[in-house]
Write a protein that holds these residues in place. Sequence first.
Motif, PDB file in Angstrom:
ATOM      1  N   GLU A 151       0.824  -1.204   0.000  1.00 24.98           N
ATOM      2  CA  GLU A 151       0.000   0.000   0.000  1.00 24.98           C
ATOM      3  C   GLU A 151       0.861   1.257   0.000  1.00 24.98           C
ATOM      4  N   GLY A 152       1.871   1.292   0.878  1.00 28.91           N
ATOM      5  CA  GLY A 152       2.734   2.466   0.938  1.00 28.91           C
ATOM      6  C   GLY A 152       3.486   2.686  -0.354  1.00 28.91           C
ATOM      7  N   ALA A 153       3.945   1.595  -0.967  1.00 25.34           N
ATOM      8  CA  ALA A 153       4.656   1.711  -2.236  1.00 25.34           C
ATOM      9  C   ALA A 153       3.750   2.291  -3.312  1.00 25.34           C
ATOM     10  N   ALA A 154       2.508   1.834  -3.339  1.00 25.97           N
ATOM     11  CA  ALA A 154       1.558   2.339  -4.333  1.00 25.97           C
ATOM     12  C   ALA A 154       1.297   3.825  -4.128  1.00 25.97           C
ATOM     13  N   LEU A 155       1.028   4.211  -2.905  1.00 18.66           N
ATOM     14  CA  LEU A 155       0.686   5.606  -2.636  1.00 18.66           C
ATOM     15  C   LEU A 155       1.833   6.545  -2.965  1.00 18.66           C
ATOM     16  N   LEU A 156       3.051   6.186  -2.571  1.00 17.00           N
ATOM     17  CA  LEU A 156       4.178   7.089  -2.800  1.00 17.00           C
ATOM     18  C   LEU A 156       4.683   7.050  -4.234  1.00 17.00           C
ATOM     19  N   SER A 157       4.228   6.093  -5.013  1.00 14.16           N
ATOM     20  CA  SER A 157       4.556   6.088  -6.441  1.00 14.16           C
ATOM     21  C   SER A 157       3.615   6.983  -7.240  1.00 14.16           C
ATOM     22  N   GLY A 158       2.571   7.468  -6.591  1.00 16.12           N
ATOM     23  CA  GLY A 158       1.587   8.304  -7.279  1.00 16.12           C
ATOM     24  C   GLY A 158       0.372   7.553  -7.744  1.00 16.12           C
ATOM     25  N   ALA A 159       0.248   6.294  -7.355  1.00 15.61           N
ATOM     26  CA  ALA A 159      -0.897   5.474  -7.762  1.00 15.61           C
ATOM     27  C   ALA A 159      -1.882   5.352  -6.603  1.00 15.61           C
ATOM     28  N   GLU A 160      -3.036   4.776  -6.926  1.00 22.20           N
ATOM     29  CA  GLU A 160      -4.048   4.471  -5.916  1.00 22.20           C
ATOM     30  C   GLU A 160      -4.077   2.964  -5.703  1.00 22.20           C
ATOM     31  N   PRO A 161      -3.949   2.501  -4.456  1.00 26.20           N
ATOM     32  CA  PRO A 161      -4.059   1.064  -4.217  1.00 26.20           C
ATOM     33  C   PRO A 161      -5.521   0.621  -4.245  1.00 26.20           C
ATOM     34  N   VAL A 162      -5.762  -0.520  -4.866  1.00 25.72           N
ATOM     35  CA  VAL A 162      -7.079  -1.149  -4.834  1.00 25.72           C
ATOM     36  C   VAL A 162      -6.882  -2.576  -4.338  1.00 25.72           C
ATOM     37  N   PHE A 163      -7.893  -3.106  -3.670  1.00 27.84           N
ATOM     38  CA  PHE A 163      -7.700  -4.339  -2.914  1.00 27.84           C
ATOM     39  C   PHE A 163      -8.619  -5.455  -3.399  1.00 27.84           C
ATOM     40  N   LEU A 164      -8.046  -6.659  -3.468  1.00 31.80           N
ATOM     41  CA  LEU A 164      -8.805  -7.866  -3.801  1.00 31.80           C
ATOM     42  C   LEU A 164      -8.963  -8.679  -2.519  1.00 31.80           C
ATOM     43  N   ASN A 165     -10.199  -8.785  -2.048  1.00 29.97           N
ATOM     44  CA  ASN A 165     -10.457  -9.494  -0.803  1.00 29.97           C
ATOM     45  C   ASN A 165     -10.139 -10.979  -0.940  1.00 29.97           C
ATOM     46  N   GLN A 166      -9.495 -11.527   0.088  1.00 28.32           N
ATOM     47  CA  GLN A 166      -9.230 -12.966   0.175  1.00 28.32           C
ATOM     48  C   GLN A 166      -9.977 -13.488   1.405  1.00 28.32           C
ATOM     49  N   LEU A 167     -11.072 -14.187   1.141  1.00 31.73           N
ATOM     50  CA  LEU A 167     -12.009 -14.579   2.180  1.00 31.73           C
ATOM     51  C   LEU A 167     -12.035 -16.090   2.358  1.00 31.73           C
TER      52      LEU A 167
END
Length: 401
Positions: free
Chosen positions: A131-147
């Motif tokens: 998440e931190g890598a995505a945010l500081l690269s200028g991107a938005e993190p999106v998440f795939l739930n693992q249930l």
Amino acid sequence: MNPRLDLLQPYPFERLRQLFAGVEPPAGLRPVRLSIGEPQHATPAFIQEALVMNLRGLSAYPTTAGGDALRETIAAWLTQRYALTPIDPAHEVLPVCGSREALFAFAQAVVDASAAKPLVVCPNPFYQIYEGAALLSGAEPVFLNQLPENDFGLDLDSLSAAEWSRVQLMFVCSPGNPTGKVLQLEDWKRLFEYADRYGFVIAADECYSEIYFDEGKPPLGALEAAKALGRTGYERLVVFSSLSKRSNVPGLRSGFVAGDRAVLKQFLLYRTYHGCAMSLPVQAASVAAWRDETHVRDNRTLYREKFAALKPVLDPALPVQLPDAGFYFWARTPIDDREFARELFAATHVTVLPGQFLSRESRGVNPGAGFVRIALVASHEECIEAAQRIASFVARRFGAA
């Protein structure tokens, strides 16, 4: 300051510290910390000796690409471990100072922040570096739930085609942290189809690959899956691995990336400026570690014995399933996971990590809610004692058998 720093959430262990603020556990009970995935088995003596015997290397600047001996050793290990066509050590392997550093840096090199609303896909729950890598690269993190109801599989259908078209990078963790899920060949086939269709790069985090139960059935690796599916050039695929868990050297900070040579060429260029070359003594110790499998098998035996001993103790209190691989139990809690962890610590001096600290709400679901991660990293004796304390606490607090 970079305004995107304000988007970063506190790290899970800082949140744990805040959760436990003001709590005084019983003074007569020794603490047992099963919250952090820090291997605590003894570092093999031969690795320490290789490090010390090469301290003269501190007088030289190391190259960013690493020495030939290390790259060749890693390439040989990969080729043997995953039955690959020989990996090219000059172009398909790059030593790194631990997988954590490299996973973060990789996003900075891959993401094109000038594109319209770039996305980085992360599993959920997940390792917060993604998440931190995505945010500081200028991107938005999106998440795939693992249930659990989907056997902790990646829900690729939860993103629309429009969202996938904006994806530039996808983090995958197999064996998974914290679920222990190992992706199978059909899972990889679908991931590669998506990467080809939408043009993104897959970053496969495999730092738990050498902690598994059956010596005859090691977890499938991403490069291995690519080869099986005819992707011998590893297009749009880079794998990250580390000695930390495999060889009990988390302080050595040694790992590698391997895969698509075109991607690695650009990543090496980035790293030349990033300033993260591995020192020569660490390279020598790493060569020794990658060349030996005896200590790795012994390490697996220790974890295997702890899982076998703890499961029957925990099961009546917190029903647990053995993971596919890795060294975590991902256990359901009878109350809110944060409350459970706090009460457990207050009553038993045992620390576990609330699942909500490892996940984000996505599509109206927080897949970490109602779970705790129990890391079997302490000694066998300490793990047994902790399991007994947990079982007794649950019996007293919730009336479990």
